[in-house]
Write an enzyme that holds these catalytic residues in place. Structure first.
Site, short mmCIF file in Angstrom:
data_model
loop_
_atom_site.label_atom_id
_atom_site.label_comp_id
_atom_site.label_asym_id
_atom_site.label_seq_id
_atom_site.Cartn_x
_atom_site.Cartn_y
_atom_site.Cartn_z
N LYS A 2 0.87 -1.18 0.00
CA LYS A 2 0.00 0.00 0.00
C LYS A 2 0.91 1.23 0.00
O LYS A 2 2.02 1.18 0.54
CB LYS A 2 -0.87 -0.04 1.27
CG LYS A 2 -1.70 1.21 1.53
CD LYS A 2 -3.02 1.19 0.80
CE LYS A 2 -3.81 2.48 1.04
NZ LYS A 2 -4.61 2.86 -0.15
N SER A 3 0.46 2.32 -0.59
CA SER A 3 1.31 3.52 -0.60
C SER A 3 1.53 4.03 0.83
O SER A 3 0.57 4.25 1.57
CB SER A 3 0.67 4.63 -1.43
OG SER A 3 0.62 4.26 -2.79
N CYS B 192 -2.51 8.90 -7.59
CA CYS B 192 -3.74 8.73 -6.81
C CYS B 192 -4.74 9.77 -7.30
O CYS B 192 -4.43 10.97 -7.33
CB CYS B 192 -3.46 8.92 -5.31
SG CYS B 192 -4.98 8.85 -4.35
N GLY C 153 -4.67 -2.40 -14.58
CA GLY C 153 -6.03 -1.93 -14.88
C GLY C 153 -6.85 -3.05 -15.50
O GLY C 153 -6.72 -3.35 -16.68
N ASN D 37 4.01 6.69 -6.23
CA ASN D 37 2.60 6.94 -6.54
C ASN D 37 2.46 8.37 -7.04
O ASN D 37 2.43 9.32 -6.25
CB ASN D 37 1.75 6.70 -5.28
CG ASN D 37 0.26 6.88 -5.54
OD1 ASN D 37 -0.13 7.45 -6.57
ND2 ASN D 37 -0.56 6.42 -4.63
N GLY E 238 -5.27 -6.21 -9.07
CA GLY E 238 -5.84 -5.69 -7.82
C GLY E 238 -7.29 -6.10 -7.66
O GLY E 238 -7.61 -7.05 -6.96
N GLY F 248 -8.41 7.39 0.96
CA GLY F 248 -7.78 8.54 1.60
C GLY F 248 -6.37 8.25 2.09
O GLY F 248 -5.94 8.81 3.10
C1 DHB Z 1 -5.70 5.62 -2.74
C2 DHB Z 1 -6.22 5.39 -4.00
C3 DHB Z 1 -5.37 5.31 -5.10
O1 DHB Z 1 -5.82 5.05 -6.35
C4 DHB Z 1 -4.02 5.50 -4.93
O2 DHB Z 1 -3.19 5.47 -5.98
C5 DHB Z 1 -3.52 5.71 -3.67
C6 DHB Z 1 -4.36 5.78 -2.59
C7 DHB Z 1 -6.53 5.74 -1.53
O3 DHB Z 1 -7.66 6.18 -1.60
O4 DHB Z 1 -6.02 5.44 -0.43
#
Ligand code: DHB
Length: 300
Positions: A43-44, A126, A239, A123, A261, A70
């Site tokens: 996760k980012s 987003c 995608g 990233n 994903g 978020g």
């Molecule tokens: C979120 C959604 C995304 O597409 C992304 O690249 C990073 C974060 C999110 O809502 O947390």
């Protein structure tokens, strides 16, 4: 048969767990790898912990999923513990990071490298967070500067995840390449909205979200094709990859690997193994013994 090499990384197959899906803790990253993924993306992660938005943060819509979480994450300091357990098992883990400027990206990248990430994913896409993602990822000068600065800070490959929400994706791809980036991930979820007919209001707390899944595959394939036509660095397609045939389509458009994903929601975590089996069956039927035998054929 499915083994690939991308920017010096050797992977057992071209499927990767996409960022944002089950990538927030060691247990789920390990589970995705054990279910057949060639690599896993976290996760980012940002500099500070973030709660994310209140619900509703995700909704199933026609042909896919709309989400706006978020950027919830424990912050880079806390994330070391999750990374340790994955790295100890020698699982190739790509550290996804988000920030608002080049300096913060560099700090995060160094920390991720220190934790044992095999590569970084920036990233830059987003679709709905103020000051992050798409807000910087649409400016080629900012993108070039961020990639350059991060490349100066780490020795592992640096991939940039970019968005289809731009007038010319090749311009952004070229900025990544000029900055010295090692690869491009295309595409992130597409900025979208769902309105509830009973409340007459957008369903998501954040109103806007990112649309992912089957519905965005043709957009992703088009972006990979455009990028692969004009850019030398490797491209990872993302995608709407649900089946082996979807992965094959991205590879025909020039991708070296694909990320998965939303399909986990539809086919379970075993989707990686299923996709690989379907790819092998297709390759056998068509007389190919390696990914490179048919990669980019649609471009010629
Ligand atoms: C979120 C959604 C995304 O597409 C992304 O690249 C990073 C974060 C999110 O809502 O947390």
């Amino acid at each position: 048969m499915l083994e690939i090499e991308i920017s010096g990384l050797r992977l057992r197959n071209p499927t990767m767990l996409a960022s944002g899906v089950m990538g927030e803790c060691s247990g789920s990253l390990i589970r995705a790898y054990r279910s057949g993924a060639g690599a896993v993306v976290t996760k980012s992660i940002g500099l500070e912990p973030r709660e994310g938005y209140p619900n509703p943060t995700a909704v199933e819509i026609e042909c896919g999923i709309l989400n706006s979480m978020g950027l919830p994450n424990p912050g880079i300091d806390e994330f070391g513990e999750e990374m340790r357990e994955v790295v100890e098992l020698e699982i190739p883990v790509i550290g996804s990071i988000f920030a608002g400027d080049a300096e913060s990206f560099s700090i995060l990248a160094k920390r991720m490298q220190g934790y044992g990430a095999c590569a970084i994913e920036l990233n830059l896409s987003c679709p709905h967070a103020r000051g992050y993602g798409l807000e910087i990822g649409t400016d080629p000068d900012l993108v070039r500067g961020i990639v350059k600065e991060v490349k100066r800070s780490v020795s592992i490959p640096v991939f940039s995840k970019i968005s289809a929400n731009v007038a010319d994706i090749v311009e952004i791809g070229k900025a990544v390449e000029e900055g010295g980036g090692d690869g491009i991930v295309a595409i992130n979820s597409v900025k979208a909205m769902k309105i509830d007919l009973s409340t007459k209001k957008p369903i998501l707390f954040n109103r806007f979200g990112g649309y992912s899944g089957r519905g965005i595959k043709p957009i992703g394939v088009r972006c990979v094709y455009e990028l692969a036509s004009e850019i030398e660095i490797p491209i990872i397609g993302a995608g709407g990859v649900e089946k082996g045939e979807d992965a094959i389509e991205y590879i025909l458009a020039g991708a070296k690997a694909v990320q998965v994903g939303s399909a986990i929601f539809y086919r379970g975590i075993d989707v990686f193994r299923k996709i690989c089996k379907e790819m092998e069956e297709w390759m056998e039927r068509n007389g190919y013994s390696s990914i490179e035998d048919f990669r980019g054929l649609a471009l010629k």
